[in-house]
Write an enzyme that holds these catalytic residues in place. Structure first.
Site, PDB file in Angstrom:
ATOM      1  N   HIS A 130       0.746  -1.238  -0.010  1.00  0.00           N
ATOM      2  CA  HIS A 130       0.372   0.248   0.162  1.00  0.00           C
ATOM      3  C   HIS A 130       1.099   1.425  -0.026  1.00  0.00           C
ATOM      4  CE1 HIS A 130       0.244   1.828   3.769  1.00  0.00           C
ATOM      5  NE2 HIS A 130       0.317   0.126   4.525  1.00  0.00           N
ATOM      6  N   ASP A 142       5.615   2.713   7.298  1.00  0.00           N
ATOM      7  CA  ASP A 142       3.837   2.169   6.917  1.00  0.00           C
ATOM      8  C   ASP A 142       4.063   2.951   5.463  1.00  0.00           C
ATOM      9  OD1 ASP A 142       1.767   0.711   6.939  1.00  0.00           O
ATOM     10  OD2 ASP A 142       1.358   2.051   9.264  1.00  0.00           O
ATOM     11  N   GLU A 176      -5.111   1.524   2.204  1.00  0.00           N
ATOM     12  CA  GLU A 176      -5.042   0.592   2.320  1.00  0.00           C
ATOM     13  C   GLU A 176      -5.602   1.088   4.181  1.00  0.00           C
ATOM     14  OE1 GLU A 176      -2.651  -2.130   5.951  1.00  0.00           O
ATOM     15  OE2 GLU A 176      -3.049  -0.021   5.497  1.00  0.00           O
ATOM     16  N   GLU A 177      -5.493   2.224   4.290  1.00  0.00           N
ATOM     17  CA  GLU A 177      -5.475   2.483   5.831  1.00  0.00           C
ATOM     18  C   GLU A 177      -6.616   2.559   6.302  1.00  0.00           C
ATOM     19  OE1 GLU A 177      -3.106   2.861   7.845  1.00  0.00           O
ATOM     20  OE2 GLU A 177      -1.619   3.093   7.351  1.00  0.00           O
ATOM     21  N   ASP A 205       4.080  -5.197   3.838  1.00  0.00           N
ATOM     22  CA  ASP A 205       4.125  -3.435   4.564  1.00  0.00           C
ATOM     23  C   ASP A 205       4.619  -3.784   5.975  1.00  0.00           C
ATOM     24  OD1 ASP A 205       2.056  -2.249   5.487  1.00  0.00           O
ATOM     25  OD2 ASP A 205       0.314  -3.381   5.422  1.00  0.00           O
ATOM     26  N   HIS A 292       2.153   4.677  13.156  1.00  0.00           N
ATOM     27  CA  HIS A 292       1.051   6.223  12.817  1.00  0.00           C
ATOM     28  C   HIS A 292       1.474   7.227  13.461  1.00  0.00           C
ATOM     29  CE1 HIS A 292      -2.666   3.141  11.448  1.00  0.00           C
ATOM     30  NE2 HIS A 292      -0.843   3.031  10.608  1.00  0.00           N
TER      31      HIS A 292
END
Length: 322
Positions: A130, A142, A176-177, A205, A292
């Protein structure tokens, strides 16, 4: 990886009775560090993916995020600029690229699909990642790491003139998130016949976590063994991946009956004492303390993990497509 939500050579040369390693040395010679063997013969002459080349893509993704509000999230300018960067590299290398558009949360999203000409289109090996970040940061681990490694593997296919028996396809997923939106859209857009042509989907990922583990998906035995063979060959133990089960873009493929596999270096879970003994790093600390968060920048990547996982990616692509 999304938040939990509901809902040096090209070619597949097999030389019986002679063990080849990635550096081209022969059985009986001392293998170079991280050389890879596969049983008594190399199934594929997989190339080394220079980590510096992968990191150069990460630098570009960081620059894109910095110029676009600090992120590369779905529906934001930073995501589209990231996609344009990847697409331009692939177009210049001779791939056939397709941009697939969808809508999620009231914003337009995009998937990028790149096909390498040739190979049996009835047997497709896919590698994907992603490309979007969360809104809170640049998303370099990420999932810039997976996206950059998949991109560099694709460019290496072109650079080496690799023409495998199977057809190669690479993909970068949007949103994707937000719940695997892009990859699910792609899988749902395929006819049953076209889904059946995909002999394996490999997902990458978060493969450069700063306090890394080495985790292999256990969804398909043959794909799992391919990755484990690589890591065994370089003397790195692995564990079965559980933290991200069902939370990344392999999930829609698996649900559709496509064999899947992949790699992961850990997210917000803490590394155990046993894992720190096995892999190094810091016990009691998250695999990625910047998961994140705004600190998920180019400073948030372990070069050794990124290098090993990028080479494992190439090994799997070359081996499974031979």
């Amino acid at each position: 990886m999304k938040l939990s939500v509901s809902g040096r050579a090209s070619a597949a040369a097999v030389v019986a009775a002679v063990t080849l390693v990635a550096t081209g040395s022969i059985a009986g010679a001392a293998p170079a560090p991280e050389a890879v063997t596969h049983g008594s013969a190399a199934l594929a002459a997989a190339p080394d993916i220079p980590v510096a080349d992968v990191k150069a893509h990460l630098t570009q993704l960081q620059s894109i995020a910095t110029a676009n509000g600090g992120n590369r999230a779905h529906g934001r300018a930073g995501y589209k600029a990231s996609l344009d960067y990847v697409k331009a590299k692939l177009d210049a290398a001779g791939f056939t690229t397709t941009v697939q558009q969808f809508t999620s949360s009231g914003r337009t999203g995009y998937n990028l699909i790149a096909d390498w000409p040739g190979g049996d289109t009835g047997k497709v090996v896919m590698a994907g990642s992603h490309l979007d970040s969360v809104t809170s940061g640049a998303g370099i681990n990420d999932n810039g790491t997976g996206s950059a490694a998949v991109l560099e593997a694709a460019l290496t296919v072109a650079r080496t003139g690799y023409h495998p028996t199977k057809h190669l396809r690479f993909a970068w997923w949007g949103a994707e998130e937000l719940g695997l939106v892009g990859s699910r859209y792609y899988v749902n857009s395929l006819s049953a016949a076209n889904r059946a042509k995909i002999s394996g989907y490999l997902n990458f990922d978060m493969i450069g976590s700063p306090n890394p583990g080495y985790f292999v998906y256990d969804d398909d035995p043959a794909i799992e063994k391919t990755f484990k063979d690589y890591f065994t060959g370089i003397g790195v133990p692995t564990e079965i991946e559980t933290e991200g089960d069902g939370r990344s873009d392999h999930a829609p493929f698996k649900s559709a009956g496509v064999p899947v596999g992949g790699l992961f270096s850990g997210a917000s879970r803490a590394k155990t004492t046993a894992q720190a003994t096995k892999w190094g790093g810091t016990a009691g600390q998250a695999f990625d303390r910047c998961y994140h968060s705004s600190c998920d920048t180019t400073a948030n990547v372990n070069d050794t993990a990124l290098n090993r996982n990028a080479d494992a990616l190439a090994y799997a692509v070359w081996t499974l497509s031979a």
